[in-house]
Design an enzyme around this catalytic site. Structure first.
Site, PDB file in Angstrom:
ATOM      1  N   GLY A 349       0.819  -1.220   0.000  1.00  0.00           N
ATOM      2  CA  GLY A 349       0.000   0.000   0.000  1.00  0.00           C
ATOM      3  C   GLY A 349       0.849   1.264   0.000  1.00  0.00           C
ATOM      4  O   GLY A 349       0.502   2.272  -0.629  1.00  0.00           O
ATOM      5  N   GLU A 372      10.994  11.463 -27.410  1.00  0.00           N
ATOM      6  CA  GLU A 372      12.195  11.235 -28.239  1.00  0.00           C
ATOM      7  C   GLU A 372      12.116   9.909 -29.006  1.00  0.00           C
ATOM      8  O   GLU A 372      13.117   9.211 -29.182  1.00  0.00           O
ATOM      9  CB  GLU A 372      13.481  11.347 -27.417  1.00  0.00           C
TER      10      GLU A 372
HETATM   11  N1  COS Z   1      21.053  10.327 -38.816  1.00  0.00           N
HETATM   12  C1  COS Z   1      21.262  10.981 -39.978  1.00  0.00           C
HETATM   13  N2  COS Z   1      20.417  10.905 -41.025  1.00  0.00           N
HETATM   14  C2  COS Z   1      19.329  10.128 -40.881  1.00  0.00           C
HETATM   15  C3  COS Z   1      19.063   9.414 -39.700  1.00  0.00           C
HETATM   16  C4  COS Z   1      19.976   9.535 -38.646  1.00  0.00           C
HETATM   17  N3  COS Z   1      19.787   8.899 -37.498  1.00  0.00           N
HETATM   18  N4  COS Z   1      17.901   8.724 -39.848  1.00  0.00           N
HETATM   19  C5  COS Z   1      17.463   8.982 -41.084  1.00  0.00           C
HETATM   20  N5  COS Z   1      18.328   9.833 -41.694  1.00  0.00           N
HETATM   21  C6  COS Z   1      18.210  10.339 -43.060  1.00  0.00           C
HETATM   22  C7  COS Z   1      18.195   9.160 -44.027  1.00  0.00           C
HETATM   23  O1  COS Z   1      19.522   8.811 -44.409  1.00  0.00           O
HETATM   24  C8  COS Z   1      17.395   9.689 -45.187  1.00  0.00           C
HETATM   25  O2  COS Z   1      18.216  10.537 -45.966  1.00  0.00           O
HETATM   26  P1  COS Z   1      18.136  10.481 -47.565  1.00  0.00           P
HETATM   27  O3  COS Z   1      16.728  10.926 -47.891  1.00  0.00           O
HETATM   28  O4  COS Z   1      19.184  11.442 -48.001  1.00  0.00           O
HETATM   29  O5  COS Z   1      18.397   9.054 -47.939  1.00  0.00           O
HETATM   30  C9  COS Z   1      16.361  10.589 -44.512  1.00  0.00           C
HETATM   31  O6  COS Z   1      16.940  10.962 -43.248  1.00  0.00           O
HETATM   32  C10 COS Z   1      15.039   9.870 -44.301  1.00  0.00           C
HETATM   33  O7  COS Z   1      15.313   8.664 -43.622  1.00  0.00           O
HETATM   34  P2  COS Z   1      14.247   7.461 -43.475  1.00  0.00           P
HETATM   35  O8  COS Z   1      13.677   7.205 -44.839  1.00  0.00           O
HETATM   36  O9  COS Z   1      14.881   6.339 -42.740  1.00  0.00           O
HETATM   37  O10 COS Z   1      13.178   8.169 -42.576  1.00  0.00           O
HETATM   38  P3  COS Z   1      11.744   7.704 -42.183  1.00  0.00           P
HETATM   39  O11 COS Z   1      10.802   8.741 -42.643  1.00  0.00           O
HETATM   40  O12 COS Z   1      11.541   6.290 -42.591  1.00  0.00           O
HETATM   41  O13 COS Z   1      11.790   7.836 -40.582  1.00  0.00           O
HETATM   42  C11 COS Z   1      11.909   7.080 -38.313  1.00  0.00           C
HETATM   43  C12 COS Z   1      12.364   6.958 -39.802  1.00  0.00           C
HETATM   44  C13 COS Z   1      10.543   6.516 -38.053  1.00  0.00           C
HETATM   45  C14 COS Z   1      12.927   6.244 -37.608  1.00  0.00           C
HETATM   46  C15 COS Z   1      11.985   8.535 -37.830  1.00  0.00           C
HETATM   47  O14 COS Z   1      10.955   9.262 -38.411  1.00  0.00           O
HETATM   48  C16 COS Z   1      11.942   8.698 -36.328  1.00  0.00           C
HETATM   49  O15 COS Z   1      12.942   8.494 -35.613  1.00  0.00           O
HETATM   50  N6  COS Z   1      10.778   9.095 -35.781  1.00  0.00           N
HETATM   51  C17 COS Z   1      10.609   9.412 -34.382  1.00  0.00           C
HETATM   52  C18 COS Z   1      10.713  10.861 -34.189  1.00  0.00           C
HETATM   53  C19 COS Z   1      10.672  11.234 -32.753  1.00  0.00           C
HETATM   54  O16 COS Z   1      11.558  10.892 -31.998  1.00  0.00           O
HETATM   55  N7  COS Z   1       9.606  11.971 -32.369  1.00  0.00           N
HETATM   56  C20 COS Z   1       9.437  12.418 -31.041  1.00  0.00           C
HETATM   57  C21 COS Z   1       9.506  13.894 -31.019  1.00  0.00           C
HETATM   58  S1  COS Z   1      10.969  14.494 -30.355  1.00  0.00           S
HETATM   59  S2  COS Z   1      10.516  14.645 -28.454  1.00  0.00           S
END
Ligand code: COS
Length: 400
Positions: A349, A372
């Site tokens: 509790g 994040e």
């Molecule tokens: N570092 C550097 N570049 C990155 C990267 C990283 N960690 N992740 C992706 N990129 C780049 C990719 O290389 C790609 O570049 P190109 O277009 O030149 O090839 C581009 O960014 C898009 O990458 P990707 O196609 O993998 O992106 P997605 O749209 O599929 O997104 C996720 C992937 C879902 C992983 C991403 O959107 C994510 O992390 N979302 C969560 C966001 C978040 O944390 N939100 C909370 C708010 S902050 S409190």
């Protein structure tokens, strides 16, 4: 007495062991006595600002900014950041939050800002005169920033921002917001990042948001908000990469905060089960208690291994650390939730009495599986990177 044996692990240098001791004794002296302060929005704001001042006074905010702009180390040292977040979290979720936001608000500027912008803004993050924030999520785009719709259009030497940001930590008390906006085509490549001063015309706090573990949080409105074009980080179109690079560095530190909550929960539980008598013997003597303690101890050490492996990879091997960062955040935040839940269970509790240590931890730990990048998003990143490494396309910092 908290278990500090992990500091002997090979991830650390002697400078980290020294830092761990200093932050431990400083936190006990300067933060722990104020941990229970701050109920109600105004008090929470005041307490958060007070923690920023204290952290600045102790020299800890120097870890949120690289040396050329008033910081401690030439580059970010993620192991130090994790040790600081972990230790602060054991004492106070709000102090830990105050530190984390100076990092999350400052890092995109430090990593991608122009020399002039860094010189103007970053020293204030170290002294605590400036307060940072990271405005990425929108009402319609959280997990997928590639869908965000807040726009910034060029108008002479300025950008004009229109739209909304939500879940903005430090919203309402920040002096500078790093705001992710659409300057180009749909999708992740059309995004940019701008530094917006809190007093910019056209920026307002639309709503303050109250959450289970109170901290300053808000929804922001941008209506024709004019920002000079030299506040752009990197180039137009770099916004998604800036957000992801910042998060790759910050996510192990979220894991470290979770680890701090979990360690505190384990310590509270060890103290509790050794003193609580049931049926004429301490609760600690029952096998079911021992099984829970064992699960908690394994969860804590596994989290620490993943968190400090990710931090060491970033510090020592360099390169892109998406895989290690997401593994650390996913595992440590999920494990901390379990550990804290078991702590509540073993307190009976008393574990649900408002304001008790484990009840506070129960509320503090929950958001970490969401902010994040949710646990589900971390799994997508981990799967993507694992498949890349299998097919030989990853730059696999950890595999060098
Ligand atoms: N570092 C550097 N570049 C990155 C990267 C990283 N960690 N992740 C992706 N990129 C780049 C990719 O290389 C790609 O570049 P190109 O277009 O030149 O090839 C581009 O960014 C898009 O990458 P990707 O196609 O993998 O992106 P997605 O749209 O599929 O997104 C996720 C992937 C879902 C992983 C991403 O959107 C994510 O992390 N979302 C969560 C966001 C978040 O944390 N939100 C909370 C708010 S902050 S409190």
């Amino acid at each position: 007495m908290p278990d500090r044996s992990f500091l002997r692990w090979p991830f650390f240098e002697d400078s980290h062991r020294d830092l761990a001791e200093r932050i431990e004794s400083w936190t006990a002296r300067e933060i722990a006595p104020h941990a229970a302060e701050g109920h109600g929005r105004d008090e929470v704001d005041r307490a958060a600002l007070g923690f920023v001042k204290a952290l600045a006074g102790g020299g800890w905010l120097g870890h949120c900014v690289p040396a050329p702009w008033g910081g401690k180390n030439e580059d970010y040292d993620v192991r130090s950041l994790c040790l600081i977040r972990e230790t602060l979290a054991r004492a106070s979720g709000l102090a830990e939050f105050a530190f984390a936001m100076q990092l999350l608000g400052g890092a995109p500027i430090a990593l991608f800002g122009s020399g002039a912008l860094k010189k103007e803004i970053l020293p204030g993050f170290v002294s605590g005169e400036r307060i940072g924030a990271f405005a990425l999520s929108e009402p319609g785009a959280g997990s997928n920033p590639g869908e965000l719709i807040t726009t910034a259009r060029r108008d002479g030497g300025d950008y004009i921002i229109d739209g909304e940001k939500t879940w903005v930590s430090n919203g309402g008390i920040a002096t500078q917001y790093v705001v992710f906006v659409r300057t180009g085509d749909p999708g992740p490549r059309g995004l940019s990042a701008l530094v917006v001063d809190a007093d910019a015309t056209g920026l307002s706090v639309a709503e303050r948001i109250d959450v289970v573990a109170p901290h300053p949080l808000a929804r922001l409105r941008f209506e024709g908000c004019r920002v000079a074009a030299d506040r752009l980080l990197g180039s137009e179109g770099d916004g998604f990469r800036i957000a992801m690079t910042t998060l790759d560095m910050a996510r192990p530190t979220v894991g470290a905060a979770a680890l701090g909550f979990a360690r505190r929960a384990l310590d509270e539980t060890l103290a509790r089960v050794s003193t609580r008598q049931i049926g004429g013997q301490p609760l600690a003597d029952y096998q079911m208690t021992k099984a829970k303690i064992a699960d908690m101890a394994v969860a804590v050490d596994t989290s620490a291994l993943l968190v400090y492996r990710a931090a060491w990879t970033r510090d020592v091997l360099g390169g892109r650390t998406s895989l290690e960062s997401s593994q650390a955040k996913l595992f440590a935040t999920e494990a901390a939730q379990e550990v804290v839940d078991q702590a509540v269970q073993l307190h009976g509790g008393e574990g649900v009495v408002a304001g008790s240590a484990v009840e506070t931890l129960y509320r503090e730990v929950r958001a970490l599986r969401i902010y994040e990048g949710t646990s589900e998003i971390q799994k997508l990143v981990i799967a993507r990177e694992t498949m890349k490494n299998f097919s030989g396309q990853g730059n696999g910092a950890s595999s060098t």
